[in-house]
Every structure is written in C-alpha cells, then in structure tokens.
Design a protein around this motif. Structure first.
Motif, short mmCIF file in Angstrom:
data_model
loop_
_atom_site.label_atom_id
_atom_site.label_comp_id
_atom_site.label_asym_id
_atom_site.label_seq_id
_atom_site.Cartn_x
_atom_site.Cartn_y
_atom_site.Cartn_z
N SER A 14 3.62 6.10 -7.44
CA SER A 14 3.06 5.26 -6.38
C SER A 14 3.43 3.80 -6.62
O SER A 14 3.81 3.08 -5.68
N ILE A 15 3.33 3.35 -7.86
CA ILE A 15 3.68 1.97 -8.19
C ILE A 15 5.19 1.76 -8.05
O ILE A 15 5.65 0.73 -7.52
N LEU A 16 5.97 2.76 -8.48
CA LEU A 16 7.43 2.66 -8.33
C LEU A 16 7.82 2.55 -6.86
O LEU A 16 8.72 1.78 -6.50
N ALA A 17 7.16 3.31 -6.00
CA ALA A 17 7.46 3.22 -4.56
C ALA A 17 7.17 1.82 -4.04
O ALA A 17 7.93 1.28 -3.22
N MET A 18 6.08 1.19 -4.50
CA MET A 18 5.79 -0.18 -4.10
C MET A 18 6.85 -1.14 -4.62
O MET A 18 7.30 -2.03 -3.89
N TYR B 37 5.18 7.49 -0.21
CA TYR B 37 5.78 6.33 0.43
C TYR B 37 4.94 5.09 0.13
O TYR B 37 3.72 5.20 -0.05
N ALA B 38 5.58 3.95 0.09
CA ALA B 38 4.86 2.68 -0.01
C ALA B 38 5.55 1.68 0.90
O ALA B 38 6.75 1.82 1.20
N ASP C 65 0.86 -1.19 0.00
CA ASP C 65 0.00 0.00 0.00
C ASP C 65 0.89 1.23 0.00
O ASP C 65 2.08 1.16 0.32
N GLU C 66 0.30 2.38 -0.37
CA GLU C 66 1.04 3.63 -0.44
C GLU C 66 0.41 4.67 0.50
O GLU C 66 -0.72 4.50 0.96
#
Length: 209
Positions: free
Chosen positions: A97-101, A38-39, A26-27
């Motif tokens: 957001s996906i990159l942070a995950m 952040y994620a 999750d972010e």
C-alpha cells in the motif's frame, strides 16, 4: 411546529498546510482478496473546494465517477500507483500500500512540497519532503478525499476488466472484496492468477464442513 432544516456539510479544507503544493495520498483495495492495490496522489490548487468532495466510501459509485472527471480536470497534478497481487504476496499488503503511494508520488508532474496520507502508516518518500498521516484523513482534507476517489475509481475500472476474464468470481459486483459470494466462488473454482495467495482466501473449516 418548527420546520426542519437539512444540515449542509461544509466543504473540506483543501489541504493541511496551504501554499506548498501539498499532495494528498490514499489507497484502495487493501482489504481485497484479489486484484492489485491502487493508490493516488493529488495536488489541488490552493484554496480549492468542491461541495461534493468527500471520502470515497461516503460517495455513491455514480458520484465518484463524476468527481473523478472533476478532480482530473482541476488538479494541479494527479497520478495513480499500482502494486499487483504477486508483489503484494512477496512484500505484504502494508508495504504494498505504501509502495503504491510512493509510485503515485513518483508519477506526479509537479514535485510536492509536502505530503499528507490517510491512515497512520507511511515511510519517507524523498529526502526533504515532509509527510504527515491523518486517521480518517479522507474525510478531513480535500486533497486526500480526491486521492481516495481516484484510487477507488481507477481500481474499480481495472476490476471490471478482470471480471470480464474471470466472471465466476463476481468482481464486477464485489471488486475483489471478501464477500460470501466471492469466497463461495473461490471454494468452487479455486483461486485465479489474480488472487492474493498470502491472504486467507477461505475461512478455516468448521466441524460442520
């Protein structure tokens, strides 16, 4: 008169598919005007449950801090990924957001056998590792709820540090979200180096401005 009874919420199931070291992701901070996104990725022990573990938005700040310590102690593995404001401006907030995950998953000490993600958007992480998205998954599975707690608390901690450098924006209170007071401060002082310039920092002017 019959006595009233308080309904006790059942603990969230640990994960979607047991026995595969499933990581919940999750972010936090996607809708903010300032600061990084952040994620977190969390792998919980099979069958793990905690009566207070829930979507971070449903948990008080004090309880989130308590749960963070529990999660970081009990998890098989956990990690946090970060994408800064400048990178958000370059690639857009969804990709960020996906990159942070992905960065959180990269940092896990244990290779996940599967991934479940809060929301409805994700992209392949590594070949052969299956993933599934769940709308409102942070209120459905404990590993996603745990990720939401870690992402939120780690990001809030960072925003408190940035608030000490830029106290005029009230980040110690709003954490970078688009409150009226935050936007008023942007209007008065202009954006900081930590603001996301690709976002609409101020609403469009009206006839009365």
């Amino acid at each position: 008169m019959p006595s009233s009874t308080k309904r006790v919420r059942e603990p969230l199931p640990c994960c979607h598919i047991a026995g595969r070291h499933e990581a919940g992701c999750d972010e936090a901070g996607r809708g903010c005007l300032a600061g990084p996104v952040y994620a977190a990725a969390v792998i919980l022990p099979d069958g793990y449950s905690h009566p207070l573990l829930n979507d971070s938005k449903q948990v008080s700040e004090r309880r989130r801090d308590e749960l963070r310590a529990v999660i970081e102690r009990d998890a098989v593995a956990w990690a946090v990924g970060i994408v800064e404001a400048e990178e958000i401006d370059r690639i857009n907030i969804l990709r960020a957001s996906i990159l942070a995950m992905h960065r959180a998953l990269d940092a896990l000490a244990v290779m996940p056998g599967g991934i479940i993600v809060d929301g409805n958007r994700f992209t392949d992480w590594r070949e052969g590792v299956e993933w599934t998205t769940f709308v409102k998954g942070d209120g459905r599975f404990a590993n996603i709820a745990a990720a939401s707690i870690l992402a939120k608390t780690h990001r809030d901690e960072r925003m408190m540090e940035l608030a000490a450098e830029y106290p005029q924006y009230g980040w110690d209170v709003n954490k970078g979200y688009p409150t009226a007071a935050h936007r008023a401060a942007i209007r008065e002082y202009g954006p900081s180096p930590w603001h996301r310039n690709s976002f609409r920092l101020l609403p469009p002017p009206t006839l009365f401005d």
